[in-house]
Design an enzyme around this catalytic site. Structure first.
Site, PDB file in Angstrom:
ATOM      1  CG  ASP A 113      25.318  30.472  -1.209  1.00 59.05           C
ATOM      2  OD1 ASP A 113      26.494  30.533  -0.792  1.00 59.05           O
ATOM      3  OD2 ASP A 113      25.016  29.999  -2.325  1.00 59.05           O
ATOM      4  CG  HIS A 127      28.022  25.504  -1.087  1.00 57.21           C
ATOM      5  ND1 HIS A 127      26.977  25.984  -0.334  1.00 57.21           N
ATOM      6  CD2 HIS A 127      28.438  26.551  -1.837  1.00 57.21           C
ATOM      7  CE1 HIS A 127      26.768  27.253  -0.621  1.00 57.21           C
ATOM      8  NE2 HIS A 127      27.652  27.634  -1.533  1.00 57.21           N
ATOM      9  NE  ARG A 165      34.539  24.368 -10.299  1.00 58.62           N
ATOM     10  CZ  ARG A 165      33.797  24.979  -9.380  1.00 58.62           C
ATOM     11  NH1 ARG A 165      34.354  25.762  -8.493  1.00 58.62           N
ATOM     12  NH2 ARG A 165      32.496  24.789  -9.355  1.00 58.62           N
TER      13      ARG A 165
HETATM   14  C1  LIG Z   1      24.307  39.191  -1.147  1.00 61.66           C
HETATM   15  C2  LIG Z   1      25.403  38.673  -0.670  1.00 61.66           C
HETATM   16  C3  LIG Z   1      25.575  37.221  -0.358  1.00 61.66           C
HETATM   17  C4  LIG Z   1      27.064  37.097  -0.090  1.00 61.66           C
HETATM   18  C5  LIG Z   1      27.346  38.411   0.564  1.00 61.66           C
HETATM   19  C6  LIG Z   1      26.652  39.408  -0.404  1.00 61.66           C
HETATM   20  C7  LIG Z   1      27.481  39.538  -1.690  1.00 61.66           C
HETATM   21  C8  LIG Z   1      28.395  38.336  -1.924  1.00 61.66           C
HETATM   22  C9  LIG Z   1      27.845  36.986  -1.444  1.00 61.66           C
HETATM   23  C10 LIG Z   1      28.927  35.937  -1.187  1.00 61.66           C
HETATM   24  C11 LIG Z   1      29.379  35.171  -2.438  1.00 61.66           C
HETATM   25  C12 LIG Z   1      30.451  34.123  -2.041  1.00 61.66           C
HETATM   26  C13 LIG Z   1      30.065  33.330  -0.782  1.00 61.66           C
HETATM   27  C14 LIG Z   1      29.535  34.276   0.305  1.00 61.66           C
HETATM   28  C15 LIG Z   1      29.290  33.497   1.605  1.00 61.66           C
HETATM   29  C16 LIG Z   1      30.465  35.451   0.420  1.00 61.66           C
HETATM   30  O1  LIG Z   1      31.437  35.536   1.143  1.00 61.66           O
HETATM   31  O2  LIG Z   1      30.056  36.434  -0.464  1.00 61.66           O
HETATM   32  C17 LIG Z   1      28.297  34.979  -0.206  1.00 61.66           C
HETATM   33  C18 LIG Z   1      27.520  35.899   0.752  1.00 61.66           C
HETATM   34  C19 LIG Z   1      26.397  35.170   1.471  1.00 61.66           C
HETATM   35  O3  LIG Z   1      25.622  34.438   0.852  1.00 61.66           O
HETATM   36  O4  LIG Z   1      26.337  35.329   2.676  1.00 61.66           O
HETATM   37  O1  LIG Z   2      32.581  27.974  -7.266  1.00 64.46           O
HETATM   38  C1  LIG Z   2      31.730  27.259  -6.758  1.00 64.46           C
HETATM   39  O2  LIG Z   2      31.442  26.152  -7.186  1.00 64.46           O
HETATM   40  C2  LIG Z   2      30.991  27.719  -5.523  1.00 64.46           C
HETATM   41  C3  LIG Z   2      30.786  29.209  -5.472  1.00 64.46           C
HETATM   42  C4  LIG Z   2      29.976  29.611  -4.288  1.00 64.46           C
HETATM   43  O3  LIG Z   2      29.649  28.815  -3.440  1.00 64.46           O
HETATM   44  C5  LIG Z   2      29.554  31.023  -4.128  1.00 64.46           C
HETATM   45  O4  LIG Z   2      29.980  31.893  -4.925  1.00 64.46           O
HETATM   46  O5  LIG Z   2      28.773  31.289  -3.189  1.00 64.46           O
HETATM   47 FE   LIG Z   3      28.126  29.620  -2.081  1.00 64.18          FE
END
Ligand SMILES: C=C1C[C@]23C[C@H]1CC[C@H]2[C@@]12CCC[C@@](C)(C(=O)O1)[C@H]2[C@@H]3C(=O)O
Ligand SMILES: O=C(O)CCC(=O)C(=O)O
Ligand SMILES: [Fe+2]
Length: 348
Positions: free
Chosen positions: A228, A283, A293
């Site tokens: 993240d 992760h 889920r």
């Molecule tokens: C503030 C954020 C953080 C984002 C982008 C934006 C909104 C959604 C988040 C997520 C959520 C799901 C995993 C991730 C990797 C994704 O694809 O979207 C995250 C990303 C990041 O942590 O880089």
């Molecule tokens: O669903 C999960 O356990 C992981 C979700 C996750 O990694 C995310 O939303 O960034």
């Molecule tokens: Fe995540």
């Protein structure tokens, strides 16, 4: 204060993909087959497990520090978020994802936007599709929720608003525990925490995830491996397991749901702030043959104009800063372009 998240994505618009009605699929379409089963399943060798910290324990600070250094992830109990609120959030998620596809698409994320319904942002970096649906909330959810639930949107808005407020308080508390363990304890040490040290100006996104039951779970991927971009993330998962973390020397380790527990993980910005001493954890989410889920991730970060850099207290002649200063917005740009290489691209 307007959120500038959206700017980060405007330069890297996401291709719009249509979700199938998952319940109508009885076998895994080729576009969803990841062929990734060359790694042993975690149950076969997981002798280690993610640390569990009781926030009422007087040693919580040490436990958290150790967990952040060795794992980058831990679970917490006695965190102060009521089970009834968590149940309500789960109910809102369930209600959202069980709407008909055409209804959910009314609140679709626009190609260069951040909020709304759609595939995970990271999808564009993979040739196969993920067996999941997501809904991202940045700022007030009202407009999108009105499109989803013309009748009861205000109930669901209230649930999300309360959840975000409670999560913000918990994130602030966890920030001070994580930082405290590194010796960053004075309020002057993190000026942007504000006069009340409550991180009032912090920004956050809420990511709701739905992983439908899958006819061929061993070949599918719920959410592909990623870190993240946050300072920290607070994850609520329902009682179906699926989250796994990668640990050097141990491989993929399952993070089983703990009743009433929340999962906390270190994000890339915390890794930078701690000058590499806390690990942002890789992760992924796996799927299940018989159970769907749900999870909700509260992605916590600094205000958009604040530059995050290795903390001066952790830098010295023998500890040069490992990263250059970045704002969250700038880092999200980098992530949208370089994905898992984003962190190394801001290394000095
Ligand atoms: C503030 C954020 C953080 C984002 C982008 C934006 C909104 C959604 C988040 C997520 C959520 C799901 C995993 C991730 C990797 C994704 O694809 O979207 C995250 C990303 C990041 O942590 O880089
Ligand atoms: O669903 C999960 O356990 C992981 C979700 C996750 O990694 C995310 O939303 O960034
Ligand atoms: Fe995540």
């Amino acid at each position: 204060m307007p959120s500038r998240f959206s700017d980060a994505f405007r330069a890297h618009p996401q291709q719009q993909l249509k979700h199938p009605d998952f319940t109508s699929l009885h076998e895994l379409p080729d576009s969803y087959a990841w062929n990734q089963r060359d790694d042993p399943s975690p149950e076969t060798f997981a002798t280690e497990s993610v640390p569990l910290v009781d926030l009422n324990d007087p040693n919580a600070l040490q436990g958290i520090g150790h967990a952040c250094k060795t794992w980058g992830i831990f679970q917490v109990t006695n965190h102060g978020i009521s089970t009834s609120l968590l149940d309500m959030v789960e109910h809102t998620c369930r209600s959202l994802f069980s709407l008909p596809v055409h209804q959910k698409l009314k609140a679709a994320r626009s190609p260069d936007g951040v909020s709304g319904y759609g595939f995970a942002r990271i999808s564009s970096f993979f040739s196969k599709l993920m067996w999941s649906e997501g809904f991202t909330i940045v700022g007030p959810p009202d407009e999108h929720f009105r499109q989803l639930w013309p009748q009861d949107f205000s109930y669901h808005c209230d649930v999300i608003k309360e959840y975000k407020e409670e999560m913000k308080k918990l994130a602030g508390r966890l920030m001070w525990l994580m930082l405290g363990s590194l010796g960053i304890i004075a309020k002057e040490d993190i000026k942007w925490a504000g006069p009340k040290t409550d991180f009032k100006e912090a920004l956050a996104a809420l990511q709701l995830n739905y992983y439908p039951a899958c006819p061929d779970p061993d070949r599918a991927m719920g959410l592909a491996p990623h870190t993240d971009s946050t300072l920290l993330t607070i994850l609520y998962q329902n009682s179906t397991s699926g989250l796994q973390v990668f640990k050097e020397g141990a491989g993929w380790v399952a993070v089983p749901p703990v009743p009433g527990g929340l999962v906390i993980n270190v994000g890339d910005l915390m890794h930078i702030l701690s000058n590499g001493s806390y690990q942002s954890v890789l992760h992924r989410a796996m799927v299940n043959r018989s159970h769907h889920r749900l999870s909700s991730a509260y992605l916590f970060g600094p205000p958009s104009t604040v530059e995050i850099s290795p903390h001066p207290k952790l830098v010295g002649p023998t500890h040069p800063p490992l990263y250059r200063p970045v704002t969250w917005n700038e880092y999200l740009h980098t992530k949208a372009k370089h994905f898992n290489k984003a962190l190394s691209s801001v290394r000095v």
